[in-house]
Motif scaffolding. Structure first.
Motif, mmCIF file in Angstrom:
data_model
loop_
_atom_site.group_PDB
_atom_site.id
_atom_site.type_symbol
_atom_site.label_atom_id
_atom_site.label_comp_id
_atom_site.label_asym_id
_atom_site.label_seq_id
_atom_site.Cartn_x
_atom_site.Cartn_y
_atom_site.Cartn_z
ATOM 1 N N ALA A 168 26.571 0.160 0.889
ATOM 2 C CA ALA A 168 27.818 -0.611 0.891
ATOM 3 C C ALA A 168 27.751 -1.723 -0.147
ATOM 4 O O ALA A 168 26.749 -2.438 -0.247
ATOM 5 C CB ALA A 168 28.065 -1.207 2.278
ATOM 6 N N ASN A 169 28.817 -1.840 -0.914
ATOM 7 C CA ASN A 169 28.945 -2.917 -1.889
ATOM 8 C C ASN A 169 29.577 -4.105 -1.171
ATOM 9 O O ASN A 169 30.766 -4.089 -0.859
ATOM 10 C CB ASN A 169 29.817 -2.450 -3.057
ATOM 11 N N THR A 170 28.792 -5.133 -0.907
ATOM 12 C CA THR A 170 29.290 -6.307 -0.184
ATOM 13 C C THR A 170 29.780 -7.402 -1.110
ATOM 14 O O THR A 170 30.146 -8.482 -0.654
ATOM 15 C CB THR A 170 28.180 -6.871 0.726
ATOM 16 N N SER A 171 29.812 -7.125 -2.396
ATOM 17 C CA SER A 171 30.213 -8.136 -3.370
ATOM 18 C C SER A 171 31.667 -7.950 -3.797
ATOM 19 O O SER A 171 32.346 -7.037 -3.336
ATOM 20 C CB SER A 171 29.313 -8.048 -4.609
ATOM 21 N N GLY A 214 33.343 0.393 -5.870
ATOM 22 C CA GLY A 214 34.174 -0.808 -5.902
ATOM 23 C C GLY A 214 33.789 -1.861 -4.881
ATOM 24 O O GLY A 214 33.012 -1.605 -3.954
ATOM 25 N N PRO A 215 34.346 -3.071 -5.027
ATOM 26 C CA PRO A 215 34.087 -4.157 -4.080
ATOM 27 C C PRO A 215 34.428 -3.730 -2.653
ATOM 28 O O PRO A 215 35.469 -3.121 -2.403
ATOM 29 C CB PRO A 215 35.012 -5.273 -4.560
ATOM 30 N N ARG A 216 33.523 -4.019 -1.728
ATOM 31 C CA ARG A 216 33.693 -3.737 -0.289
ATOM 32 C C ARG A 216 33.764 -2.238 0.030
ATOM 33 O O ARG A 216 34.089 -1.870 1.156
ATOM 34 C CB ARG A 216 34.949 -4.432 0.271
ATOM 35 N N ALA A 217 33.448 -1.385 -0.919
ATOM 36 C CA ALA A 217 33.461 0.059 -0.676
ATOM 37 C C ALA A 217 32.070 0.526 -0.266
ATOM 38 O O ALA A 217 31.083 -0.185 -0.444
ATOM 39 C CB ALA A 217 33.922 0.803 -1.922
ATOM 40 N N SER A 218 31.994 1.737 0.282
ATOM 41 C CA SER A 218 30.707 2.290 0.675
ATOM 42 C C SER A 218 30.610 3.738 0.225
ATOM 43 O O SER A 218 31.612 4.383 -0.087
ATOM 44 C CB SER A 218 30.521 2.196 2.194
ATOM 45 N N ALA A 219 29.387 4.242 0.166
ATOM 46 C CA ALA A 219 29.128 5.638 -0.202
ATOM 47 C C ALA A 219 28.112 6.203 0.772
ATOM 48 O O ALA A 219 27.180 5.520 1.187
ATOM 49 C CB ALA A 219 28.598 5.720 -1.631
ATOM 50 N N ASP A 220 28.310 7.454 1.172
ATOM 51 C CA ASP A 220 27.485 8.089 2.187
ATOM 52 C C ASP A 220 26.777 9.338 1.652
ATOM 53 O O ASP A 220 27.263 9.983 0.735
ATOM 54 C CB ASP A 220 28.330 8.524 3.383
ATOM 55 N N SER A 240 34.887 6.049 1.189
ATOM 56 C CA SER A 240 33.510 6.454 1.417
ATOM 57 C C SER A 240 33.150 7.641 0.529
ATOM 58 O O SER A 240 33.078 8.775 0.980
ATOM 59 C CB SER A 240 33.300 6.833 2.888
ATOM 60 N N PRO A 241 32.929 7.404 -0.768
ATOM 61 C CA PRO A 241 32.572 8.500 -1.665
ATOM 62 C C PRO A 241 31.189 9.038 -1.337
ATOM 63 O O PRO A 241 30.369 8.359 -0.746
ATOM 64 C CB PRO A 241 32.585 7.831 -3.042
ATOM 65 N N LEU A 242 30.962 10.273 -1.744
ATOM 66 C CA LEU A 242 29.682 10.895 -1.469
ATOM 67 C C LEU A 242 28.688 10.566 -2.569
ATOM 68 O O LEU A 242 29.016 10.548 -3.740
ATOM 69 C CB LEU A 242 29.856 12.414 -1.390
ATOM 70 N N LEU A 243 27.454 10.305 -2.164
ATOM 71 C CA LEU A 243 26.395 10.140 -3.145
ATOM 72 C C LEU A 243 26.089 11.504 -3.755
ATOM 73 O O LEU A 243 25.937 12.488 -3.047
ATOM 74 C CB LEU A 243 25.145 9.574 -2.470
ATOM 75 N N LEU A 244 25.998 11.559 -5.076
ATOM 76 C CA LEU A 244 25.800 12.826 -5.772
ATOM 77 C C LEU A 244 24.348 13.000 -6.170
ATOM 78 O O LEU A 244 23.598 12.049 -6.270
ATOM 79 C CB LEU A 244 26.688 12.868 -7.025
#
Length: 220
Positions: free
Chosen positions: A26-29, A87-93, A193-197
């Protein structure tokens, strides 16, 4: 940047098949994270002799949505996937799963996770990281709990500033300051929540400190 494992069981019975869990970054910035490389490593030891490593009984895989296949983690369970333009406040799973073969002895294991990131001003560093202890039960055993493993901070890195140098190399074969490369694939759960590639051609880069930290956490 924060990273975590979700859904890793606190107890796993040998020979009980696949157990699903997930890695989340998660991007917390308020800035775009240009590049994030995800790292997961698992180890296990015999309960009767902690010097006897039993990791050979564990199989860990992650799901690559591009190939629609489950892929093995690198041999030493290091950097396995990457995302860009978070992006800001976004996460990737990333979806993972593990199984322990029926021949595994009773013991204990540790999963360690972290992430190496760079932002658009070329500031780079590591997420704090954490390790998760779990018990390995012999085949045919009955679980005493269905709880998930709990995170334990990974030590000095928890308070480290993003630019602090730690005793672990950055992912090899991946530019630390790689620019954002466009729109990310969705996991299907949420567009945030984009996927990690997959990391093409990356080599193992989790250093001795990661292993030592995990082992110290188990021996306490």
């Amino acid at each position: 940047m924060t990273t975590e494992l979700r859904g890793l069981p606190r107890e796993i019975v040998a020979g009980s098949g696949w157990h699903a869990f997930a890695y989340r970054a998660a991007n917390t910035s308020d800035r775009v994270i240009a590049s994030l490389s995800a790292s997961v490593e698992l180890r296990s030891w015999d309960r009767k002799n902690l010097q006897d490593e039993t990791t050979k009984h564990i199989t860990v895989q992650w799901y690559d949505s591009r190939t629609r296949r489950w892929e093995p983690l690198p041999a030493d369970h290091g950097y396995f996937a990457r995302t860009t333009g978070l992006g800001p406040r976004a996460s990737a799973d990333a979806s993972l799963r593990l199984r322990i073969d029926a021949a595994a002895p009773a013991g204990s294991g540790v999963a360690f996770q972290t992430g190496f990131f760079s932002d658009q001003d070329r500031t780079c560093g590591y997420a704090a990281g954490a390790h998760y202890s779990f018990a390995v039960l012999t085949a045919g055993s009955r679980l005493s709990t269905d709880e998930d493993a709990r995170a334990t901070a990974a030590g000095p890195e928890k308070a480290a500033a993003p630019t602090t140098t730690v005793n672990r190399p950055a992912p090899q074969g991946i530019p630390a300051d790689a620019p954002a490369t466009g729109k990310l694939a969705s996991t299907g759960a949420s567009s945030s929540s984009p996927l990690l590639l997959g990391v093409a051609g990356a080599t193992i880069a989790v250093g001795a400190v990661a292993v030592a930290v995990a082992r110290r956490g188990r021996d306490r």
